[in-house]
Design a protein around this motif. Structure first.
Motif, short mmCIF file in Angstrom:
data_model
loop_
_atom_site.label_atom_id
_atom_site.label_comp_id
_atom_site.label_asym_id
_atom_site.label_seq_id
_atom_site.Cartn_x
_atom_site.Cartn_y
_atom_site.Cartn_z
N TYR A 43 0.81 -1.22 0.00
CA TYR A 43 0.00 0.00 0.00
C TYR A 43 0.84 1.27 0.00
N HIS A 44 1.99 1.26 0.69
CA HIS A 44 2.84 2.45 0.69
C HIS A 44 3.43 2.71 -0.70
N VAL A 45 3.82 1.64 -1.39
CA VAL A 45 4.37 1.79 -2.73
C VAL A 45 3.30 2.26 -3.71
N ARG A 46 2.10 1.67 -3.60
CA ARG A 46 1.01 2.07 -4.48
C ARG A 46 0.64 3.54 -4.27
N TYR A 47 0.59 3.96 -3.03
CA TYR A 47 0.26 5.36 -2.75
C TYR A 47 1.37 6.30 -3.24
N GLY A 48 2.62 5.93 -3.02
CA GLY A 48 3.73 6.78 -3.46
C GLY A 48 3.77 6.95 -4.97
N SER A 50 1.20 6.59 -7.06
CA SER A 50 0.03 7.38 -7.47
C SER A 50 0.25 8.86 -7.22
N LEU A 51 0.84 9.19 -6.07
CA LEU A 51 1.09 10.59 -5.74
C LEU A 51 2.14 11.19 -6.67
N CYS A 52 3.16 10.43 -7.03
CA CYS A 52 4.18 10.94 -7.97
C CYS A 52 3.58 11.20 -9.35
N VAL A 53 2.69 10.32 -9.80
CA VAL A 53 2.04 10.52 -11.09
C VAL A 53 1.18 11.78 -11.06
N LEU A 54 0.48 12.00 -9.96
CA LEU A 54 -0.31 13.22 -9.82
C LEU A 54 0.57 14.46 -9.86
N LEU A 55 1.72 14.40 -9.22
CA LEU A 55 2.64 15.54 -9.24
C LEU A 55 3.17 15.80 -10.65
N VAL A 56 3.40 14.73 -11.42
CA VAL A 56 3.89 14.91 -12.79
C VAL A 56 2.85 15.64 -13.64
N ILE A 57 1.58 15.25 -13.49
CA ILE A 57 0.52 15.92 -14.25
C ILE A 57 0.42 17.39 -13.86
N CYS A 58 0.50 17.66 -12.57
CA CYS A 58 0.42 19.06 -12.11
C CYS A 58 1.63 19.86 -12.58
N ALA A 59 2.80 19.24 -12.56
CA ALA A 59 4.01 19.96 -12.97
C ALA A 59 4.07 20.18 -14.47
N SER A 60 3.29 19.42 -15.24
CA SER A 60 3.33 19.60 -16.70
C SER A 60 2.85 20.99 -17.12
N LEU A 61 2.01 21.64 -16.32
CA LEU A 61 1.55 22.98 -16.68
C LEU A 61 2.65 24.03 -16.56
N PRO A 62 3.30 24.20 -15.41
CA PRO A 62 4.38 25.21 -15.37
C PRO A 62 5.57 24.84 -16.24
N VAL A 63 5.89 23.55 -16.34
CA VAL A 63 7.01 23.15 -17.20
C VAL A 63 6.68 23.45 -18.67
N GLY A 64 5.45 23.14 -19.08
CA GLY A 64 5.05 23.46 -20.45
C GLY A 64 5.06 24.94 -20.72
N LEU A 65 4.63 25.74 -19.76
CA LEU A 65 4.67 27.19 -19.93
C LEU A 65 6.10 27.69 -20.11
N GLN A 252 -7.49 7.80 -7.49
CA GLN A 252 -6.65 6.67 -7.09
C GLN A 252 -5.78 7.02 -5.90
N VAL A 253 -5.29 8.25 -5.84
CA VAL A 253 -4.50 8.69 -4.68
C VAL A 253 -5.34 8.60 -3.41
N ARG A 254 -6.59 9.03 -3.48
CA ARG A 254 -7.46 8.97 -2.30
C ARG A 254 -7.75 7.52 -1.89
N GLN A 255 -7.96 6.66 -2.86
CA GLN A 255 -8.22 5.26 -2.53
C GLN A 255 -7.01 4.60 -1.88
N GLU A 256 -5.84 4.84 -2.44
CA GLU A 256 -4.63 4.25 -1.86
C GLU A 256 -4.32 4.86 -0.49
N ARG A 257 -4.67 6.12 -0.30
CA ARG A 257 -4.47 6.76 1.00
C ARG A 257 -5.32 6.08 2.06
#
Length: 357
Positions: A43-48, A50-65, A252-257
């Motif tokens: 569960y810790h690996v699954r949550y980690g 999922s959270l990293c993937v969410l951070l990548v999607i969020c970071a794609s906006l400022p990086v793309g800009l 998925q982050v909320r479910q794994e949390r």
């Protein structure tokens, strides 16, 4: 930094927002394949992940800009100056290169028309994005204010078993426990100084073992700093509200949390069957969903996540069920295809404007 903000126009921002769609689609597919291969006990690996993937999607906006702004600056500096009849030496000397200069002027005018059309539709998309973001932030503010009202009207209670549970979970300080007649389900409220809210109806209906299981789950949330992560998720969902892949990854982050906190609570109490009973009883008494800023014990009792949590507790070696159904697959295909077509159309229009022949 000042030059970056001066070049941050609506077309660039809209293009960066569109790029988050294909980034989100790719990340969602990779996360789906990864979680399919991991068992429930990790569960810790699954949550980690999922959270990293969410951070990548969020970071794609400022990086793309940043990338788009840099490339726009390079193109503007390397592009030749717009030719004019007055400044053309060939026309002043009466040379025969007048058609060439006129063709260059027509190409620049066509390119200007393309940029103008691009700016028009980009402004409409930008306005819709701003409106959606404001609505999302209003949702966050209303949820936070609701949590503050619940906390303000609650009364503290004493729990003898709380000291032992804090030691088992690994918390160094005592967490206040409050009772409230307004909340429908046990939850954690607050970011930096969280408290545990227990509904009055369930304090009288549940036995002490069930209450201990509930407290262990909420203390696990506080130990993992989940309230802060959940709040940042709400902010990300407000800014990227149009991205269905971010919503799926965030879910998925909320479910794994919740699954991770379930496992920590069972490990702290040592009573798996009693914990499952407490989970089902609390979910049965949840009449309305909790606020988005709360981390409720039963989660979303109306969806299938509660059943998945019970299955993962009873069968930790199994692989949890993932819901990536046909509508999501269609959205992935349409999103990637639309972004590719839009970028190709923009590139062809610019090339055609510069080379009319």
């Amino acid at each position: 930094m000042i030059e970056f903000y001066n070049q941050l126009t609506a077309p660039l921002l809209v293009e960066a927002l569109l790029h988050t769609l294909w980034v989100g689609a790719l990340c969602a597919l990779l996360l789906f394949a990864t979680l399919k291969c991991l068992p429930a006990r990790r569960y810790h690996v699954r949550y980690g992940i999922s959270l990293c993937v969410l951070l990548v999607i969020c970071a794609s906006l400022p990086v793309g800009l940043a990338i788009l702004t840099t490339s726009e600056d390079v193109v503007s500096r390397s592009a030749p100056q717009q030719p004019t009849l007055a400044a053309s030496p060939s026309l002043m000397e009466g040379a025969s290169e007048e058609p060439v200069v006129l063709a260059e002027i027509d190409a620049w005018q066509s390119l200007g028309e393309v940029e103008e059309r691009r700016g028009d539709w980009a402004m409409y998309v930008f306005a819709c994005w701003v409106l959606g973001t404001v609505v999302g932030m209003v949702r966050v503010i209303v949820s936070v204010r609701g949590v503050r009202n619940l906390r303000r009207d609650a009364e503290p209670i004493e729990c003898v078993e709380l000291v032992v549970l804090c030691e088992r979970i690994g918390l160094r300080r005592m967490v206040p426990v409050l009772k409230s007649g307004l909340c429908q389900v046990p939850a954690v409220c607050g970011l930096f100084k969280p408290v545990i809210l227990l509904p009055l109806s369930q304090l009288t209906a549940l036995n002490p073992e069930h209450i201990e299981a509930i407290l262990a789950h909420e203390l696990a949330h506080i130990k993992r700093c989940d309230p802060i992560v959940n709040f940042l998720q709400l902010i990300a969902e407000a800014f990227l509200f149009f991205n269905p892949f971010l919503w799926w990854v965030s879910g998925q982050v909320r479910q794994e949390r919740e699954a991770a906190c379930d496992a920590m609570a069972v490990e702290a109490t040592g009573q798996r069957s009693i914990y499952v009973q407490a989970l089902t009883e609390v979910a049965a008494g949840q009449l309305v969903p909790a606020d988005a800023a709360q981390l409720s014990f039963a989660g979303d009792a109306k969806s299938g996540t509660l059943l998945d949590r019970v299955k993962r507790l009873l069968r930790p070696t199994s692989s949890p069920e993932l819901r990536l159904r046909m509508p999501m697959l269609c959205l992935i295909f349409v999103g990637v295809f639309s972004v590719a077509v839009l970028l190709q159309w923009t590139a062809r229009s610019a090339v055609k404007a510069l080379n009319p022949d």
